[in-house]
Motif scaffolding. Structure first.
Motif, PDB file in Angstrom:
ATOM      1  N   GLY A 184       0.804  -1.213   0.000  1.00  0.00           N
ATOM      2  CA  GLY A 184       0.000   0.000   0.000  1.00  0.00           C
ATOM      3  C   GLY A 184       0.838   1.264   0.000  1.00  0.00           C
ATOM      4  O   GLY A 184       0.530   2.232  -0.697  1.00  0.00           O
ATOM      5  N   THR A 228      -5.874  -2.321  -3.536  1.00  0.00           N
ATOM      6  CA  THR A 228      -6.510  -3.422  -2.811  1.00  0.00           C
ATOM      7  C   THR A 228      -6.527  -4.695  -3.648  1.00  0.00           C
ATOM      8  O   THR A 228      -6.463  -5.799  -3.099  1.00  0.00           O
ATOM      9  CB  THR A 228      -7.940  -3.053  -2.385  1.00  0.00           C
ATOM     10  OG1 THR A 228      -8.676  -2.572  -3.520  1.00  0.00           O
ATOM     11  CG2 THR A 228      -7.916  -1.973  -1.323  1.00  0.00           C
ATOM     12  N   ASN A 231      -3.591  -6.561  -2.878  1.00  0.00           N
ATOM     13  CA  ASN A 231      -3.548  -6.986  -1.469  1.00  0.00           C
ATOM     14  C   ASN A 231      -3.006  -5.932  -0.510  1.00  0.00           C
ATOM     15  O   ASN A 231      -2.516  -6.261   0.573  1.00  0.00           O
ATOM     16  CB  ASN A 231      -2.748  -8.289  -1.312  1.00  0.00           C
ATOM     17  CG  ASN A 231      -3.376  -9.447  -2.064  1.00  0.00           C
ATOM     18  OD1 ASN A 231      -4.597  -9.624  -2.027  1.00  0.00           O
ATOM     19  ND2 ASN A 231      -2.561 -10.214  -2.774  1.00  0.00           N
ATOM     20  N   ASN A 233      -3.551  -2.876   2.223  1.00  0.00           N
ATOM     21  CA  ASN A 233      -4.547  -2.540   3.235  1.00  0.00           C
ATOM     22  C   ASN A 233      -5.243  -1.242   2.815  1.00  0.00           C
ATOM     23  O   ASN A 233      -4.581  -0.215   2.656  1.00  0.00           O
ATOM     24  CB  ASN A 233      -3.856  -2.345   4.588  1.00  0.00           C
ATOM     25  CG  ASN A 233      -4.842  -2.071   5.719  1.00  0.00           C
ATOM     26  OD1 ASN A 233      -5.964  -1.625   5.509  1.00  0.00           O
ATOM     27  ND2 ASN A 233      -4.412  -2.322   6.936  1.00  0.00           N
ATOM     28  N   PRO A 234      -6.557  -1.252   2.619  1.00  0.00           N
ATOM     29  CA  PRO A 234      -7.235  -0.040   2.138  1.00  0.00           C
ATOM     30  C   PRO A 234      -7.049   1.160   3.053  1.00  0.00           C
ATOM     31  O   PRO A 234      -7.064   2.308   2.585  1.00  0.00           O
ATOM     32  CB  PRO A 234      -8.710  -0.456   2.054  1.00  0.00           C
ATOM     33  CG  PRO A 234      -8.831  -1.693   2.874  1.00  0.00           C
ATOM     34  CD  PRO A 234      -7.506  -2.371   2.796  1.00  0.00           C
ATOM     35  N   SER A 338     -13.556   0.034  -1.966  1.00  0.00           N
ATOM     36  CA  SER A 338     -12.187  -0.400  -1.632  1.00  0.00           C
ATOM     37  C   SER A 338     -11.827  -0.042  -0.197  1.00  0.00           C
ATOM     38  O   SER A 338     -10.979  -0.681   0.418  1.00  0.00           O
ATOM     39  CB  SER A 338     -11.183   0.274  -2.567  1.00  0.00           C
ATOM     40  OG  SER A 338     -11.404  -0.112  -3.893  1.00  0.00           O
TER      41      SER A 338
END
Length: 340
Positions: A184, A228, A231, A233-234, A338
């Motif tokens: 992220g 997202t 993978n 983390n939003p 998301s």
């Protein structure tokens, strides 16, 4: 007090080297340009990238990469995305498992669609996985060099490595948080440059605050949608390396990507923009990579697609905006899923 090597003597590399030197670490900055090395060592300036800034005396420069990293506890890599692989190949014979490897570059590689940390692992081997740290966040080099308040994030798959980086950099002017979401943090840092190009184009076309606010908000939705899927983390995209970096890059004339977009909006062609900038505009290369990745994963990213057409298919900027405004109807909350 630690020995730290900084690989890359552009504006961001120099500003981060100043933070480290101000924290009383011994800093050795590597540059491939002899004239730049001589200027830093003899005049304590780096006038091309940070004019009118005096560098600390415990910050020195070196054109020999082996000498630069010798005895370094940590190596900070701050070079353009397109140079990452070549520089890592130069570094490979001289690094060891006891060093923390921090990168502060922002981008995605076209064709492979790899993030910076993945590119580094390709070149240095999977053994560096737990040594790698990403440093990112809303931070203009010009302000960091002047000790203006700045807050960033460091992220690693190995918390201890992130904490080492946090301890190296943190001071009363430069606050550092840790975040375990490497994907992220890297995706947010890379893709915000695309949206900053768009914000500059909007301003160059003479559109107002309404248009830019919409662009930033919908751009964040695109970033989160792709992130997202990979993978991430939003919640990371609601933090410093998401919305924070997006705001600072889309609203400031310090931003190379905003300045490049602004010129495009005023009618300049891409090559003329890049020639006049004189420095790397990461958003251009990242637009190509993100567009390719969105097509591969079948993820709708209309702003990214429009900018790709503008940059690489020479589509008129106003036509790009018109197409975005005339897209089919959708529901905002469903489109922001998301974050849920």
């Amino acid at each position: 007090m630690e020995q730290v090597a900084v690989i890359g003597a552009g504006s961001w590399g120099t500003a981060l080297a100043m933070v480290l030197a101000n924290n009383q670490h011994n800093v050795n900055v590597w540059s491939h340009r002899e004239d730049q090395v001589n200027e830093i060592n003899h005049h304590h300036t780096n006038s091309k990238y940070l004019p009118d800034v005096k560098l600390p005396s415990n910050l020195v420069a070196n054109a020999d990469i082996q000498e630069a990293v010798e005895n370094a506890k940590a190596i900070l890599l701050v070079v353009p995305t397109k140079a990452i692989r070549e520089v890592c190949r130069k570094l490979r014979p001289f690094i060891n498992t006891n060093q923390t490897l921090i990168h502060a570059s922002k981008g995605i590689e076209p064709e492979t669609h790899k993030r910076i940390s993945e590119m580094i692992e390709d070149e240095l081997g999977e053994g560096v996985h737990d040594q790698l740290v990403v440093l990112s966040g809303p931070s203009h080099a010009e302000e960091v060099a002047l000790k203006q308040p700045t807050t960033v994030t460091v992220s690693s798959y190995h918390l201890k490595s992130a904490e080492i980086a946090q301890d190296l950099f943190m001071n009363e002017h430069f606050r550092v948080y840790t975040n375990e979401d490497v994907v992220g943090v890297e995706i947010g840092g890379a893709l915000k440059n695309i949206i900053a190009l768009g914000a500059g184009i909007s301003d160059g076309l003479g559109y107002g605050d309404n248009a830019k606010a919409a662009l930033i908000t919908r751009g964040l939705a695109e970033i989160a949608r792709l992130g997202t899927q990979l993978n991430a983390n939003p919640l990371t995209f609601a933090g410093l390396t998401g919305v924070g970096d997006l705001i600072v890059t889309c609203t400031s004339q310090h931003s190379r990507n905003w300045r490049a977009g602004n010129m495009l909006g005023r009618g300049y062609v891409l090559q003329d923009v890049l020639d006049q900038m004189g420095m790397v505009v990461e958003g251009v290369r990242t637009t190509k990579a993100a567009y390719q990745l969105s097509q591969k994963l079948n993820i709708p990213m209309p702003i990214t697609e429009g900018l790709y057409e503008l940059l690489f298919d020479e589509k008129d900027p106003k036509h790009v905006v018109d197409d975005l405004m005339n897209r089919g109807k959708t529901k905002e909350l469903e489109d922001l899923s998301s974050f849920l």
